[in-house]
Motif scaffolding. Structure first.
Motif, PDB file in Angstrom:
ATOM      1  N   UNK A  45     -13.468  -6.442 -40.801  1.00 49.74           N
ATOM      2  CA  UNK A  45     -13.142  -7.099 -42.007  1.00 49.74           C
ATOM      3  C   UNK A  45     -12.870  -8.687 -41.789  1.00 49.74           C
ATOM      4  N   UNK A  46     -12.841  -9.341 -42.569  1.00 49.88           N
ATOM      5  CA  UNK A  46     -12.736 -10.733 -42.614  1.00 49.88           C
ATOM      6  C   UNK A  46     -11.239 -11.052 -42.224  1.00 49.88           C
ATOM      7  N   UNK A  47     -10.198 -10.430 -42.390  1.00 50.97           N
ATOM      8  CA  UNK A  47      -9.030 -10.515 -42.080  1.00 50.97           C
ATOM      9  C   UNK A  47      -8.700 -10.256 -40.473  1.00 50.97           C
ATOM     10  N   UNK A  48      -9.886  -9.152 -39.905  1.00 51.41           N
ATOM     11  CA  UNK A  48      -9.489  -8.969 -38.449  1.00 51.41           C
ATOM     12  C   UNK A  48     -10.169  -9.809 -37.549  1.00 51.41           C
ATOM     13  N   UNK A  49     -11.195 -10.834 -38.216  1.00 52.47           N
ATOM     14  CA  UNK A  49     -11.941 -11.552 -37.302  1.00 52.47           C
ATOM     15  C   UNK A  49     -11.235 -12.517 -36.606  1.00 52.47           C
ATOM     16  N   UNK A  50      -9.788 -13.199 -37.213  1.00 53.76           N
ATOM     17  CA  UNK A  50      -9.274 -14.067 -36.492  1.00 53.76           C
ATOM     18  C   UNK A  50      -8.563 -13.398 -35.280  1.00 53.76           C
ATOM     19  N   UNK A  51      -8.082 -12.150 -35.783  1.00 56.69           N
ATOM     20  CA  UNK A  51      -7.286 -11.388 -34.537  1.00 56.69           C
ATOM     21  C   UNK A  51      -8.124 -11.368 -33.535  1.00 56.69           C
ATOM     22  N   UNK A  52      -9.348 -10.604 -33.529  1.00 58.82           N
ATOM     23  CA  UNK A  52     -10.199 -10.761 -32.577  1.00 58.82           C
ATOM     24  C   UNK A  52     -10.853 -11.970 -31.882  1.00 58.82           C
ATOM     25  N   UNK A  53     -10.831 -12.976 -32.398  1.00 56.61           N
ATOM     26  CA  UNK A  53     -11.133 -14.215 -32.093  1.00 56.61           C
ATOM     27  C   UNK A  53     -10.124 -14.997 -31.200  1.00 56.61           C
ATOM     28  N   UNK A  54      -8.902 -14.507 -31.412  1.00 52.09           N
ATOM     29  CA  UNK A  54      -7.779 -15.181 -30.670  1.00 52.09           C
ATOM     30  C   UNK A  54      -7.404 -14.405 -29.392  1.00 52.09           C
ATOM     31  N   UNK A  55      -7.845 -13.070 -29.401  1.00 48.21           N
ATOM     32  CA  UNK A  55      -7.591 -12.125 -28.224  1.00 48.21           C
ATOM     33  C   UNK A  55      -6.046 -11.879 -28.118  1.00 48.21           C
ATOM     34  N   UNK A  56      -5.406 -11.352 -29.262  1.00 49.33           N
ATOM     35  CA  UNK A  56      -4.288 -11.111 -29.248  1.00 49.33           C
ATOM     36  C   UNK A  56      -3.676  -9.965 -28.500  1.00 49.33           C
ATOM     37  N   UNK A  57      -4.841  -9.080 -28.429  1.00 52.67           N
ATOM     38  CA  UNK A  57      -4.430  -7.786 -27.881  1.00 52.67           C
ATOM     39  C   UNK A  57      -5.414  -7.756 -26.347  1.00 52.67           C
ATOM     40  N   UNK A  58      -4.957  -7.151 -25.410  1.00 47.23           N
ATOM     41  CA  UNK A  58      -5.426  -6.718 -24.054  1.00 47.23           C
ATOM     42  C   UNK A  58      -6.048  -5.302 -24.290  1.00 47.23           C
ATOM     43  N   UNK A  59      -7.463  -5.102 -24.213  1.00 47.85           N
ATOM     44  CA  UNK A  59      -7.966  -3.784 -24.559  1.00 47.85           C
ATOM     45  C   UNK A  59      -8.481  -3.107 -23.193  1.00 47.85           C
ATOM     46  N   UNK A  60      -8.021  -1.990 -23.065  1.00 43.90           N
ATOM     47  CA  UNK A  60      -8.180  -1.139 -21.724  1.00 43.90           C
ATOM     48  C   UNK A  60      -8.946   0.020 -22.251  1.00 43.90           C
ATOM     49  N   UNK A  61      -9.292   0.857 -21.499  1.00 46.27           N
ATOM     50  CA  UNK A  61      -9.882   2.243 -21.374  1.00 46.27           C
ATOM     51  C   UNK A  61      -9.385   3.138 -20.241  1.00 46.27           C
ATOM     52  N   UNK A  62      -8.821   4.295 -21.052  1.00 45.68           N
ATOM     53  CA  UNK A  62      -8.503   5.327 -20.074  1.00 45.68           C
ATOM     54  C   UNK A  62      -7.277   4.926 -19.077  1.00 45.68           C
ATOM     55  N   UNK A  63      -6.587   3.726 -19.528  1.00 41.68           N
ATOM     56  CA  UNK A  63      -5.469   3.621 -18.614  1.00 41.68           C
ATOM     57  C   UNK A  63      -4.177   4.392 -18.776  1.00 41.68           C
ATOM     58  N   UNK A  64      -3.990   5.022 -20.028  1.00 41.35           N
ATOM     59  CA  UNK A  64      -2.997   5.814 -20.483  1.00 41.35           C
ATOM     60  C   UNK A  64      -3.281   6.676 -21.607  1.00 41.35           C
TER      61      UNK A  64
END
Length: 207
Positions: A45-64
């Motif tokens: 969504x348009x509202x999500x793109x700024x969140x993605x662009x600023x890297x607000x979250x650290x994304x990990x796979x299978x850590x927990x």
């Protein structure tokens, strides 16, 4: 008799998945129609793109993985009843250890604040549940799930039932017969979701 890993895999291969009632008793479901998300249907969504662009979250796979399931099992509102029992958590954690189940996790300041989990067999990812403690955390995790599936060549994303949450991601309903045909084709493919075990940044997954 407790739920077994082999039983669970066999069920997924045949279009069924388990849910527990308030007493912990497990039933098997194969809804008709079935909800899926065509990978090409998803657009952030348009509202999500700024969140993605600023890297607000650290994304990990299978850590927990267990932590994600524990959060997904918590009631979301008063009188909410979870279908994720302790038995289900334990057997899915075994699936994770053996490489058949995976979690995509969103962290903020090293704290798990959102994520999702599901089962991966062949070219199918069976989405199970997601949660968020911080706004947009689960949406970002889902965005990265889609990118992983596309990068790895997956062809089917199963979301089981239609609801407002999956509709926003482009979910559609198809007849059970059509779903079973797609499932048979997809499970014959040899795909790998991620390298087994360990925490991986998405950039490492998608090189």
């Amino acid at each position: 008799m407790s739920l077994q890993v082999e039983e669970l895999i066999y069920a997924y291969l045949n279009g069924f998945f388990p849910m527990a009632d308030a007493n912990g008793e497990i039933s098997w479901y194969a809804p008709d129609p079935r909800a899926i998300i065509p990978l090409e249907n998803y657009k952030p969504s348009k509202s999500l793109r700024p969140v993605l662009n600023r890297g607000q979250f650290d994304i990990r796979v299978n850590q927990d993985f267990r932590g994600v399931m524990n959060h997904c099992a918590k009631p979301r509102f008063e009188a909410d009843e979870t279908w994720i029992s302790d038995e289900i958590i334990d057997v899915y954690c075994q699936l994770n250890t053996t490489g058949f189940a995976h979690s995509v996790e969103a962290y903020e300041n090293e704290i798990l604040v959102g994520g999702l989990y599901g089962v991966s067999i062949g070219g199918v990812f069976f989405g199970e549940s997601m949660f968020h403690l911080v706004s947009n955390a689960s949406k970002v995790a889902f965005h990265y799930l889609i990118e992983i599936l596309k990068h790895r060549g997956f062809v089917l994303l199963d979301t089981q039932f239609i609801n407002d949450n999956v509709l926003r991601y482009g979910a559609i309903e198809i007849p059970k017969d059509d779903y079973e045909a797609k499932l048979e084709e997809a499970i014959s493919k040899k795909m790998t979701f991620v390298p087994s075990l360990g925490a991986l940044k998405l950039a490492e997954v998608m090189v």
